[in-house]
Design an enzyme around this catalytic site. Structure first.
Site, mmCIF file in Angstrom:
data_model
loop_
_atom_site.group_PDB
_atom_site.id
_atom_site.type_symbol
_atom_site.label_atom_id
_atom_site.label_comp_id
_atom_site.label_asym_id
_atom_site.label_seq_id
_atom_site.Cartn_x
_atom_site.Cartn_y
_atom_site.Cartn_z
ATOM 1 N N VAL A 155 4.096 -1.029 4.042
ATOM 2 C CA VAL A 155 2.485 -0.879 4.595
ATOM 3 C C VAL A 155 2.017 -2.089 3.890
ATOM 4 O O VAL A 155 2.106 -1.938 2.215
ATOM 5 C CB VAL A 155 1.420 -0.054 4.757
ATOM 6 C CG1 VAL A 155 -0.172 -0.335 5.449
ATOM 7 C CG2 VAL A 155 2.104 0.898 6.086
ATOM 8 N N LEU A 162 1.073 -1.679 -0.458
ATOM 9 C CA LEU A 162 -0.243 -0.343 0.091
ATOM 10 C C LEU A 162 0.763 1.364 -0.011
ATOM 11 O O LEU A 162 0.822 2.184 -0.039
ATOM 12 C CB LEU A 162 -0.829 -0.225 0.609
ATOM 13 C CG LEU A 162 -1.385 -1.151 1.231
ATOM 14 C CD1 LEU A 162 -2.588 -1.073 2.642
ATOM 15 C CD2 LEU A 162 -2.907 -1.142 0.343
ATOM 16 N N PHE A 164 9.248 4.080 8.682
ATOM 17 C CA PHE A 164 9.275 3.521 9.487
ATOM 18 C C PHE A 164 9.373 2.212 8.614
ATOM 19 O O PHE A 164 8.928 1.095 9.893
ATOM 20 C CB PHE A 164 7.659 3.798 10.509
ATOM 21 C CG PHE A 164 7.923 4.865 11.700
ATOM 22 C CD1 PHE A 164 8.262 4.540 12.560
ATOM 23 C CD2 PHE A 164 6.875 6.163 10.813
ATOM 24 C CE1 PHE A 164 8.675 5.659 13.429
ATOM 25 C CE2 PHE A 164 6.885 7.251 11.933
ATOM 26 C CZ PHE A 164 7.602 7.448 13.257
ATOM 27 N N LYS A 223 1.837 -3.094 9.315
ATOM 28 C CA LYS A 223 3.087 -3.011 8.753
ATOM 29 C C LYS A 223 4.353 -3.498 9.282
ATOM 30 O O LYS A 223 4.480 -4.192 10.537
ATOM 31 C CB LYS A 223 3.314 -1.231 9.383
ATOM 32 C CG LYS A 223 3.925 -0.392 9.538
ATOM 33 C CD LYS A 223 4.226 1.185 10.494
ATOM 34 C CE LYS A 223 2.989 1.582 9.724
ATOM 35 N NZ LYS A 223 3.478 3.153 8.570
ATOM 36 N N ASP A 232 5.372 12.877 12.510
ATOM 37 C CA ASP A 232 6.077 12.476 11.323
ATOM 38 C C ASP A 232 4.672 13.325 10.861
ATOM 39 O O ASP A 232 4.044 12.140 10.006
ATOM 40 C CB ASP A 232 6.711 11.719 11.163
ATOM 41 C CG ASP A 232 6.934 11.416 9.960
ATOM 42 O OD1 ASP A 232 7.390 12.456 9.293
ATOM 43 O OD2 ASP A 232 6.932 10.070 8.854
#
Length: 829
Positions: free
Chosen positions: A509, A501, A506, A523, A621
């Site tokens: 996903v 996606l 981080f 994630k 973020d």
């Protein structure tokens, strides 16, 4: 990066200090020489040059430093040829060069190296220290009439100053590079260097040959290096790349001279950017590459073990000692470790192997495939040249080291990448009297002992695993309110992570589906250095946070270094996909009412994180990519709480943002402590993009970079046409509320003020958007344009029922009785 170059994302600023007194000398000429404690100072008082002695060293060097910052050395002339006595040594103009003479015998140790037959014939030769940090040897007068013969900018050391060009000469193939010091007390050229290669990428090399980090090639469309996205912060730094048939180079200048930072090829082998904290009178590390110290090639030398757990990062294994403790004390670990006892292979099979567990193995081994552990051990035992071996059970490979073992790294106990390295030692160096046991016997005994345990518990384990699997499939949860998934379950749910996606700092996903047919978003986290227990504790804490404008965490997976989070799937994706698209994409333009509700809902979610959780959660973020939309386009803030999960590696996340530029608050750049007001700044930048429907910083067809907040602030402060700020695609939207548009633009401008105390809290932003508080016209943020008088009263909203003629005290007196609240900037802070 901000960060590679900043990532190049942050670099050197000039100091705006002035030398007391107007008699400071900035020039070495025929009648002025430099010796002893004499120095020259640039005309603006920023830089100073003279003799210095690094640390406890007994050697002296000619160097340049910031005048006001206690000899933070920026450039050294005689890096590899120190002098022993500064009082008898002299820097002077001689024979057409600037030359350093050592001692009473006046032996030349350093020179500008010009052809003396040419340079000695010119008149009025002099060396001038300029206020940009460039030492220039010139002739023929001052200013534009001077003829520059030599300049220090063409010979950088370990520090990069604005205006310096790190270049590649395409005709000769030679690079102008930054080179580290050998140690903290030895400025001679060290092992680590930064240079530009033929592919227009910057790379860091060990000993001029082994590359272990690269910026990626220069992208002329985005005007950044591909792997240094923090360069997008170019409204703070002005980066320039130039290339033609003869040379390529990269350089930079700065817009704001109020801050001070330095960009260094460090003795650690990392490119580092430091920011000066005036309040603490110290340098603060803001950005570095590579991100992990143990990623630096051969940082701990031969047989040295690198560990990220604590400093010092290097240690020697069992049976080894430091080759040079003096160098190690100065943080120069390149000499590595040496054996306490030499091996005696010629006397027969007397050497033994000591196991080092949880190791990330070195990459200079010989590989034998389809080999068992016992065969691997016996193969190394029979070969006197074999210094270590390891066996990879997954690939059934035997790794054998015939040369010195390099780049060993100690991993966390629960890291699945860890392996066991068997290091060859003399019997006297094996601890606890275990030298009499052969490695083969130890392996055999361990296998036999394990068989009995395996037979006894095998059926029990299978039953437990089946029970836990069935429990998860029924939706029952562990660890409080979250489901604990296995990695295999999530791998199956996402079809081996095939439907991606998106991704960010981080991690990536992926879309998936549970057995009950409910859609999920998984994630896969990157850069998590926490142990199992701490990770589960933090995840469970995040899972307890519930709000209509926050993405719900449903479960997690933690198996070794495999860390994954499971969220509700958001069918309408992220906000950026609905704001920034071209006409060729078949997407519906978000109307004003929906945009305003998205802005309001996002503000409510952030206000909940800041004020209503047990501990204030700073997102760190905020950007359109992290605002997700459900089936009804209700906004959900994603990735909250992950900054704490990543921990000390969070600067990596900031320097690997692939989305857009310009969301970082000024305090990220200056290195001061981060508060919830950093989220407020990012939200303000995003709110401008919701209004305009385009990136804040974009390059137009005429290749000019335009910064939307600057235009918006001009419209707001000069009472211009507020509708001109609206997305042109909404021209036909008859329900655009001008009052809502004005409130949104004004509060966005207040959110991006430079000073944290001048920004509203997110709870106040919610009240402003809801119409409870009326927002005043904001001042022009100084980071966009220095137009604000520092003594100006900073009141960002007032009582909506108050007339313009009310004074400040009247506004406060009405606050208790009016249905609409009032406050000033000081009270909000």
């Amino acid at each position: 990066m901000v960060s590679f170059f900043l990532t190049l994302s942050s670099l050197f600023f000039f100091l705006c200090f002035f030398v007391h007194g107007s008699s400071a000398v900035d020039t070495i000429s025929g009648d002025f020489t430099l010796s002893g404690d004499q120095t020259i100072v640039s005309s603006g008082g920023t830089f100073e040059m003279g003799f210095f002695k690094p640390g406890a060293s007994s050697n002296f060097y000619i160097g340049m430093w910031y005048k006001q910052l206690s000899q933070t050395i920026l450039w050294v002339a005689n890096r590899d040829k120190p002098v022993s006595d500064k009082n008898t040594s002299v820097l002077k103009i001689s024979d057409g060069n600037l030359i350093l003479l050592d001692g009473n015998n006046q032996t030349p140790v350093w020179s500008t190296g010009l052809n003396s037959s040419t340079s000695s014939s010119v008149s009025a030769l002099e060396a001038v220290l300029r206020d940009d940090g460039n030492l220039v040897l010139r002739s023929g007068g001052n200013g534009s009439s001077a003829n520059v013969l030599w300049e220090s900018f063409d010979h950088p050391g370990n520090t990069w100053l604005p205006g310096v060009k790190i270049r590649l000469d395409k005709r000769t193939g030679k690079s102008q590079r930054l080179t580290s010091w050998k140690s903290s007390e030895d400025p001679s050229p060290g092992l680590f260097s930064l240079e530009l290669d033929e592919s227009t990428a910057y790379k860091i090399l060990w000993n001029g040959s082994n590359e272990y980090w690269s910026s990626g090639p220069w992208n002329p469309q985005t005007r950044i290096f591909d792997w240094v996205p923090e360069m997008r912060l170019n409204y703070i730094y002005n980066f320039s790349f130039f290339s033609n048939s003869t040379e390529s180079y990269f350089t930079y200048s700065i817009y704001n001279h109020m801050n001070v930072s330095r960009f260094v090829m460090d003795v650690s082998g990392q490119i580092k950017q430091f920011s000066w904290l005036e309040a603490n009178k110290q340098w603060n590390l803001f950005w570095s590459q590579p991100r992990q110290q143990c990623q630096v090639y051969k940082y701990c030398g031969s047989f040295g073990i690198c560990s990220e757990k604590a400093e010092p990062f290097c240690r020697c294994p069992q049976g080894f000692s430091t080759k040079s403790q003096k160098d190690w004390d100065l943080k120069d670990y390149s000499a590595g470790c040496v054996r306490n006892t030499e091996l005696q292979c010629s006397r027969g099979d007397v050497n033994q192997f000591f196991p080092l567990s949880n190791m990330k193995l070195a990459n200079n081994s010989e590989v034998l495939t389809q080999t068992s552990l016992s065969i691997c051990a016996s193969t190394c035992q029979r070969d006197c040249s074999c210094k270590a071996y390891a066996h990879n059970e997954g690939s059934n490979q035997c790794l054998i080291w015939a040369k010195d073992v390099l780049n060993l790294e100690q991993l966390e106990e629960d890291n699945s990448e860890g392996n066991t390295l068997y290091l060859r030692l003399a019997p006297s160096d094996i601890p606890n009297g275990s030298s009499g046991k052969s490695n083969k016997a130890m392996i055999f005994g361990a296998v036999i002992g394990s068989l009995g345990v395996i037979v006894l518990v095998l059926l029990v384990v299978i039953l437990i695993l089946r029970y836990r699997r069935r429990k998860r499939m029924r939706g029952e949860k562990g660890d409080g309110t979250l489901a604990a998934f296995s990695y295999r379950e999530l791998q199956n749910a996402t079809k081996s992570f095939s439907d991606k996606l998106g991704g960010g700092g981080f991690g990536s996903v992926f879309k998936g589906a549970l057995p009950d047919s409910s859609d999920i978003a998984v994630k896969r986290l990157e850069g998590i250095s926490q142990g199992e227990k701490q990770f589960r504790t933090e995840v469970v804490t995040i899972g307890t946070i519930q709000h209509v404008n926050l993405v719900r965490l449903r479960g997690f997976c933690s198996e070794g270094n495999k860390k994954l989070l499971v969220y509700d799937y958001m069918p309408n994706g992220s906000l950026d996909s609905h704001l920034f698209f071209n006409q060729a994409e078949e997407k519906i333009v978000l109307g004003w009412k929906l945009r305003f509700q998205i802005a309001l809902g996002t503000a409510r979610g952030l206000a909940y994180l800041h004020d209503e959780c047990r501990d204030c959660i700073i997102h760190c973020d905020i950007k359109p990519e992290n605002i997700l939309l459900d089936s009804q386009f209700c906004p959900k803030v994603a990735d909250f709480g992950l900054a704490k999960l990543v921990g000390r590696d969070f600067s990596r996340v900031l320097t690997t943002m692939r989305g857009t530029r310009g969301y970082l608050a000024p305090e990220w750049i200056s290195g001061v402590a981060i508060t919830a007001k950093a989220d407020v700044y990012s939200y303000g930048m995003m709110l401008f993009e919701i209004v305009s429907g385009r990136r804040n910083t974009e390059q137009s067809e005429d290749e000019k970079v335009r910064f939307f907040p600057s235009w918006a602030a001009t419209i707001l402060t000069k009472d211009g046409d507020i509708r001109s700020l609206l997305d042109p695609r909404l021209e036909g939207d008859a329900v655009v509320d001008i009052e809502e548009l004005t409130r949104a633009c004004r509060v966005a401008c207040w959110c991006i003020q430079d000073e944290e105390s001048h920004r509203p809290a997110m709870s106040q932003v919610v009240q402003i958007l809801e119409g409870v508080l009326e927002v005043n016209v904001p001042p022009f943020p100084r980071s966009i344009q220095a137009l604000v008088d520092t003594d100006e009263a900073m009141v960002f909203f007032t009582e909506s029922s108050s007339s313009s003629s009310h004074n400040s005290s009247q506004k406060h007196s009405h606050s208790s009785s009016s249905s609409k609240k009032t406050t000033n900037n000081n009270s909000s802070a």
